[in-house]
Design a protein around this motif. Structure first.
Motif, PDB file in Angstrom:
ATOM      1  N   UNK A  12      15.948  35.455 -29.458  1.00 44.84           N
ATOM      2  CA  UNK A  12      14.731  35.904 -30.117  1.00 44.84           C
ATOM      3  C   UNK A  12      14.693  37.427 -30.211  1.00 44.84           C
ATOM      4  N   UNK A  13      15.163  38.115 -29.180  1.00 43.64           N
ATOM      5  CA  UNK A  13      15.244  39.576 -29.259  1.00 43.64           C
ATOM      6  C   UNK A  13      16.153  39.991 -30.417  1.00 43.64           C
ATOM      7  N   UNK A  14      17.250  39.296 -30.567  1.00 46.39           N
ATOM      8  CA  UNK A  14      18.161  39.636 -31.671  1.00 46.39           C
ATOM      9  C   UNK A  14      17.510  39.324 -33.021  1.00 46.39           C
ATOM     10  N   UNK A  15      16.912  38.162 -33.116  1.00 51.29           N
ATOM     11  CA  UNK A  15      16.280  37.748 -34.375  1.00 51.29           C
ATOM     12  C   UNK A  15      15.200  38.732 -34.819  1.00 51.29           C
ATOM     13  N   UNK A  16      14.433  39.228 -33.860  1.00 51.01           N
ATOM     14  CA  UNK A  16      13.297  40.104 -34.204  1.00 51.01           C
ATOM     15  C   UNK A  16      13.663  41.587 -34.169  1.00 51.01           C
ATOM     16  N   UNK A  17      14.928  41.891 -33.976  1.00 53.86           N
ATOM     17  CA  UNK A  17      15.368  43.297 -33.897  1.00 53.86           C
ATOM     18  C   UNK A  17      14.556  44.048 -32.836  1.00 53.86           C
ATOM     19  N   UNK A  18      14.474  43.428 -31.669  1.00 54.36           N
ATOM     20  CA  UNK A  18      13.632  43.979 -30.599  1.00 54.36           C
ATOM     21  C   UNK A  18      14.402  44.938 -29.692  1.00 54.36           C
ATOM     22  N   UNK A  19      15.466  45.501 -30.200  1.00 56.65           N
ATOM     23  CA  UNK A  19      16.211  46.492 -29.438  1.00 56.65           C
ATOM     24  C   UNK A  19      16.954  47.421 -30.381  1.00 56.65           C
ATOM     25  N   UNK A  20      17.180  48.607 -29.867  1.00 55.19           N
ATOM     26  CA  UNK A  20      18.066  49.537 -30.595  1.00 55.19           C
ATOM     27  C   UNK A  20      19.255  49.857 -29.695  1.00 55.19           C
ATOM     28  N   UNK A  21      19.105  50.811 -28.774  1.00 58.19           N
ATOM     29  CA  UNK A  21      20.257  51.118 -27.914  1.00 58.19           C
ATOM     30  C   UNK A  21      20.514  50.018 -26.898  1.00 58.19           C
ATOM     31  N   UNK A  22      19.474  49.280 -26.539  1.00 55.71           N
ATOM     32  CA  UNK A  22      19.636  48.167 -25.603  1.00 55.71           C
ATOM     33  C   UNK A  22      19.530  48.548 -24.142  1.00 55.71           C
ATOM     34  N   UNK A  23      19.296  49.818 -23.857  1.00 55.31           N
ATOM     35  CA  UNK A  23      19.291  50.205 -22.447  1.00 55.31           C
ATOM     36  C   UNK A  23      18.161  49.521 -21.674  1.00 55.31           C
ATOM     37  N   UNK A  24      17.004  49.432 -22.298  1.00 51.67           N
ATOM     38  CA  UNK A  24      15.860  48.814 -21.611  1.00 51.67           C
ATOM     39  C   UNK A  24      15.900  47.297 -21.666  1.00 51.67           C
ATOM     40  N   UNK A  25      16.753  46.741 -22.518  1.00 54.53           N
ATOM     41  CA  UNK A  25      16.672  45.324 -22.859  1.00 54.53           C
ATOM     42  C   UNK A  25      16.870  44.374 -21.675  1.00 54.53           C
ATOM     43  N   UNK A  26      17.831  44.608 -20.778  1.00 53.76           N
ATOM     44  CA  UNK A  26      17.944  43.676 -19.646  1.00 53.76           C
ATOM     45  C   UNK A  26      16.653  43.573 -18.839  1.00 53.76           C
ATOM     46  N   UNK A  27      16.004  44.700 -18.641  1.00 50.46           N
ATOM     47  CA  UNK A  27      14.739  44.673 -17.897  1.00 50.46           C
ATOM     48  C   UNK A  27      13.635  43.986 -18.678  1.00 50.46           C
ATOM     49  N   UNK A  28      13.612  44.199 -19.986  1.00 52.54           N
ATOM     50  CA  UNK A  28      12.630  43.501 -20.823  1.00 52.54           C
ATOM     51  C   UNK A  28      12.847  41.992 -20.752  1.00 52.54           C
ATOM     52  N   UNK A  29      14.111  41.602 -20.836  1.00 54.26           N
ATOM     53  CA  UNK A  29      14.440  40.174 -20.863  1.00 54.26           C
ATOM     54  C   UNK A  29      14.124  39.511 -19.522  1.00 54.26           C
ATOM     55  N   UNK A  30      14.514  40.139 -18.434  1.00 55.37           N
ATOM     56  CA  UNK A  30      14.262  39.517 -17.129  1.00 55.37           C
ATOM     57  C   UNK A  30      12.759  39.466 -16.839  1.00 55.37           C
ATOM     58  N   UNK A  31      12.051  40.530 -17.200  1.00 57.15           N
ATOM     59  CA  UNK A  31      10.596  40.539 -16.976  1.00 57.15           C
ATOM     60  C   UNK A  31       9.926  39.451 -17.814  1.00 57.15           C
ATOM     61  N   UNK A  55      10.572  51.703 -23.086  1.00 54.89           N
ATOM     62  CA  UNK A  55      11.621  51.760 -24.101  1.00 54.89           C
ATOM     63  C   UNK A  55      11.484  53.089 -24.820  1.00 54.89           C
ATOM     64  N   UNK A  56      12.607  53.788 -24.955  1.00 56.56           N
ATOM     65  CA  UNK A  56      12.541  55.116 -25.562  1.00 56.56           C
ATOM     66  C   UNK A  56      12.892  55.093 -27.038  1.00 56.56           C
ATOM     67  N   UNK A  57      13.397  53.963 -27.545  1.00 56.36           N
ATOM     68  CA  UNK A  57      13.899  54.086 -28.907  1.00 56.36           C
ATOM     69  C   UNK A  57      13.500  52.973 -29.871  1.00 56.36           C
ATOM     70  N   UNK A  58      12.838  51.963 -29.449  1.00 56.72           N
ATOM     71  CA  UNK A  58      12.359  51.015 -30.445  1.00 56.72           C
ATOM     72  C   UNK A  58      10.861  50.798 -30.222  1.00 56.72           C
ATOM     73  N   UNK A  59      10.228  50.173 -31.150  1.00 61.17           N
ATOM     74  CA  UNK A  59       8.793  49.956 -31.009  1.00 61.17           C
ATOM     75  C   UNK A  59       8.527  48.749 -30.139  1.00 61.17           C
ATOM     76  N   UNK A  60       7.387  48.711 -29.538  1.00 56.72           N
ATOM     77  CA  UNK A  60       7.052  47.576 -28.677  1.00 56.72           C
ATOM     78  C   UNK A  60       6.607  46.372 -29.481  1.00 56.72           C
ATOM     79  N   UNK A  61       6.220  46.573 -30.719  1.00 53.45           N
ATOM     80  CA  UNK A  61       5.725  45.452 -31.522  1.00 53.45           C
ATOM     81  C   UNK A  61       6.787  44.364 -31.658  1.00 53.45           C
ATOM     82  N   UNK A  62       8.004  44.758 -31.965  1.00 56.36           N
ATOM     83  CA  UNK A  62       9.085  43.776 -32.132  1.00 56.36           C
ATOM     84  C   UNK A  62       9.389  43.062 -30.815  1.00 56.36           C
TER      85      UNK A  62
END
Ligand code: FES
Ligand code: FES
Length: 160
Positions: A89-108, A133-140
């Motif tokens: 779903x993160x991929x489908x909604x383009x909910x990441x850019x650099x991905x650095x924050x993504x593991x924490x977003x996903x686990x949370x 997250x420093x580089x993408x919007x929180x909406x996605x």
């Protein structure tokens, strides 16, 4: 010190100094570098893992405190074969850019939806407010978590 812990379904033993954080033990002793380190003082949420079902900042937890616990990192959510519904779903909604924050977003978000598969957007925003997250919007990101709820309601989150 020797620590016995279950990580992503595997029983492992880790040698760690008493001062070693859980994050460093996961990354350096086990090579699980999906757990990211940003601030290293509990602010950014990038290091979030799931310990006995609860989202925990692994930079603030000592490895010795995890002795006997069940730990799930972002690597453990997909069982190595495919993306979990939440990851997809993160991929489908383009909910990441650099991905650095993504593991924490996903686990949370995984810990949240496991307990509250009907969480609404306000609840998701509230829980994810501790993940920066420093580089993408929180909406996605919120849209991605909302869209993944069905998998958790159906018991098809593809994780433990
Ligand atoms: S690295 Fe742990 S909260 Fe930022
Ligand atoms: S996607 Fe880059 S910090 Fe969040």
């Amino acid at each position: 010190m020797k620590i016995r812990v279950e990580v992503n379904g595997d029983a492992v033993e880790i040698e760690a100094e008493p001062r070693t954080t859980l994050a460093d033990a996961l990354r350096h002793a086990l090579g699980l570098t999906g757990t990211h380190l940003g601030c290293e003082h509990g602010v950014c949420g990038a290091c979030t893992v799931i310990v006995d079902g609860r989202a925990v900042r692994s930079c603030l937890m000592l490895a010795v405190q995890a002795d006997g616990a069940r730990v799930v990192t972002v690597e453990g959510l997909s069982n190595d074969d495919a993306l979990s519904p939440l990851q997809a779903s993160f991929r489908k909604h383009h909910a990441l850019q650099c991905g650095f924050c993504t593991p924490g977003m996903i686990t949370t978000a995984h810990a949240l939806l496991t307990d509250e598969p009907d969480a609404d957007a306000d609840r998701i925003r509230d829980v994810l407010s501790g993940n920066l997250c420093r580089c993408t919007g929180y909406i996605k990101i919120v849209e991605a978590v909302l869209d993944a709820r069905a998998a958790y309601r159906d018991g098809d989150s593809d994780s433990d």
